[in-house]
Write a protein that holds these residues in place. Sequence first.
Motif, PDB file in Angstrom:
ATOM      1  N   GLN A   2       0.856  -1.169   0.000  1.00  0.00           N
ATOM      2  CA  GLN A   2       0.000   0.000   0.000  1.00  0.00           C
ATOM      3  C   GLN A   2       0.901   1.231   0.000  1.00  0.00           C
ATOM      4  OE1 GLN A   2      -2.814  -0.454   3.251  1.00  0.00           O
ATOM      5  NE2 GLN A   2      -3.669  -2.324   2.348  1.00  0.00           N
ATOM      6  N   ALA A  41      -4.510   1.299   5.011  1.00  0.00           N
ATOM      7  CA  ALA A  41      -5.616   1.980   4.344  1.00  0.00           C
ATOM      8  C   ALA A  41      -6.723   2.305   5.333  1.00  0.00           C
ATOM      9  CB  ALA A  41      -6.150   1.108   3.213  1.00  0.00           C
ATOM     10  N   ALA A  42      -7.047   1.361   6.234  1.00  0.00           N
ATOM     11  CA  ALA A  42      -8.099   1.605   7.231  1.00  0.00           C
ATOM     12  C   ALA A  42      -7.704   2.747   8.159  1.00  0.00           C
ATOM     13  CB  ALA A  42      -8.361   0.334   8.028  1.00  0.00           C
ATOM     14  N   ALA A  84      -5.610   5.185   7.405  1.00  0.00           N
ATOM     15  CA  ALA A  84      -5.643   6.424   6.624  1.00  0.00           C
ATOM     16  C   ALA A  84      -7.068   6.925   6.452  1.00  0.00           C
ATOM     17  CB  ALA A  84      -4.993   6.183   5.262  1.00  0.00           C
ATOM     18  N   GLU A  85      -8.013   6.011   6.221  1.00  0.00           N
ATOM     19  CA  GLU A  85      -9.420   6.401   6.087  1.00  0.00           C
ATOM     20  C   GLU A  85      -9.905   7.040   7.383  1.00  0.00           C
ATOM     21  OE1 GLU A  85     -11.333   2.726   5.090  1.00  0.00           O
ATOM     22  OE2 GLU A  85      -9.792   2.332   3.568  1.00  0.00           O
ATOM     23  N   TRP A  86      -9.559   6.407   8.515  1.00  0.00           N
ATOM     24  CA  TRP A  86      -9.951   6.952   9.826  1.00  0.00           C
ATOM     25  C   TRP A  86      -9.386   8.357  10.018  1.00  0.00           C
ATOM     26  CZ3 TRP A  86      -6.434   8.152  13.777  1.00  0.00           C
ATOM     27  CH2 TRP A  86      -6.994   8.492  15.011  1.00  0.00           C
ATOM     28  N   GLY A 100      -8.958  10.534   7.793  1.00  0.00           N
ATOM     29  CA  GLY A 100      -9.549  11.481   6.868  1.00  0.00           C
ATOM     30  C   GLY A 100      -8.898  11.541   5.501  1.00  0.00           C
ATOM     31  N   LYS A 127      -8.253  10.348   1.670  1.00  0.00           N
ATOM     32  CA  LYS A 127      -8.981   9.662   0.618  1.00  0.00           C
ATOM     33  C   LYS A 127      -8.071   8.603   0.021  1.00  0.00           C
ATOM     34  CE  LYS A 127     -11.380  10.255  -3.776  1.00  0.00           C
ATOM     35  NZ  LYS A 127     -11.792  11.216  -4.850  1.00  0.00           N
ATOM     36  N   VAL A 128      -8.528   7.351   0.064  1.00  0.00           N
ATOM     37  CA  VAL A 128      -7.727   6.230  -0.417  1.00  0.00           C
ATOM     38  C   VAL A 128      -8.314   5.716  -1.720  1.00  0.00           C
ATOM     39  CG1 VAL A 128      -6.839   3.923   0.113  1.00  0.00           C
ATOM     40  CG2 VAL A 128      -7.129   5.594   1.954  1.00  0.00           C
ATOM     41  N   THR A 129      -7.471   5.577  -2.721  1.00  0.00           N
ATOM     42  CA  THR A 129      -7.899   5.043  -4.012  1.00  0.00           C
ATOM     43  C   THR A 129      -7.323   3.643  -4.196  1.00  0.00           C
ATOM     44  OG1 THR A 129      -5.996   5.990  -5.169  1.00  0.00           O
ATOM     45  CG2 THR A 129      -7.970   7.357  -4.989  1.00  0.00           C
ATOM     46  N   THR A 130      -7.766   2.981  -5.259  1.00  0.00           N
ATOM     47  CA  THR A 130      -7.269   1.639  -5.544  1.00  0.00           C
ATOM     48  C   THR A 130      -6.595   1.613  -6.914  1.00  0.00           C
ATOM     49  OG1 THR A 130      -9.341   0.903  -6.573  1.00  0.00           O
ATOM     50  CG2 THR A 130      -9.108   0.569  -4.191  1.00  0.00           C
TER      51      THR A 130
END
Length: 392
Positions: A165, A191-192, A194-196, A198, A200-203
């Motif tokens: 990642q 990723a989890a 980073a989401e927490w 704030g 924005k996570v892309t794939t």
Amino acid sequence: MPNPEVAAVVVAAGRGLRAGGDLPKQYRCIMGEPVIRPGLATLAGHGEISAVQPVIHPDDAALYQPAAQGLNLLPAVHGGASRQASVCAGLEALEARHPDLVLVHDAARPFASAALITRAIAAAHATGAAVPAIAVADTVKTVDAAGAVTGTVDRSHLRLVQTPQAFGFAALLAAHRRARSAGRDDFTDDAALAEWAGLKVTTFMGEAGNVKLTTNEDFARAEAAMLASLSDVRTGFGFDVHQFGDGDHVTLGGVHIPNPRGLSGHSDADVVLHALVDAILGALADGDIGVHFPPTDPQWRGASSDRFFAFAVERVRARGGRIAHLDVTVVCEAPRIGPHRDAIRARIAELAGLPIDRVGVKATTSEKMGFTGRGEGMAAFANATVRLPWNG
């Protein structure tokens, strides 16, 4: 950032004993190579990555050192009680280098390709936070506590997430520090977290072969897949001879054996390793020991032959191959090889990264005939079986 500075953290501090055996799974071997090594090697050899930071368990130094031998890595740091704490330790260790981007990879995913790493870097450069993902192929059901189906999930929006990642370094380190301050230590991937925080996570496109090895069945499937991919099986033959001279020992297979006379040669005259080097190079159709280490070159005078052997082993790895078996026969009247056989086998296995049961060492005399029979020198004959990817 036209050319961002990229670092990588490889998380290898877990205990991972669900796969069976008494070793953490990252140090179990597949085709004679510790699971952790291919991922480290791919990251360390990637042209866009400037630093690779391994994170290991404090008790695993003796396992880690041979698995990482010869790779261009930063000194390993110790991980924490959770995966999240271990990643944070790796990020903290990298802070002084000020990388722009960082990749976080699990040591238990040994098959990530260089192309996947390139995509990860490009995606993080473009978006700041990106993870490799593959679509869910199977139907997904929800069930109750008794196992009864309660519904069918629309899988069109589901993805299986992998590593490495990739993130902006400063943003990920700040997110980890914030989570640590908040007492959060339960995120299963970055990723989890980073989401927490704030972000924005892309794939981006993952790889079906980039599997995480968790159970014994995973290891069995992975070894079968590797065997299938290494279908170009080759055998090489090697021979070496050295005459006796001054000295009080001989070196055979990297093992010093007391003897009234030594062996004469430009290097340490280790006939066993010299024959094995030629056998390996012969299987690769890659010249011989004299081509790569000419006896006219003074830098090799007195050199330890394990350097030549390590070079040949690395030539196999550079081709994406594996050494499957090594076998050597020593011809001499003295010294007696039998008492030292297992020590020689163990040293060769260590140098080659093989289990000892894939190394054979035999000895014979020449019945008092010829130069070996007259005690003028020693000879060694060797065979190497190498598996390479089939290139047609």
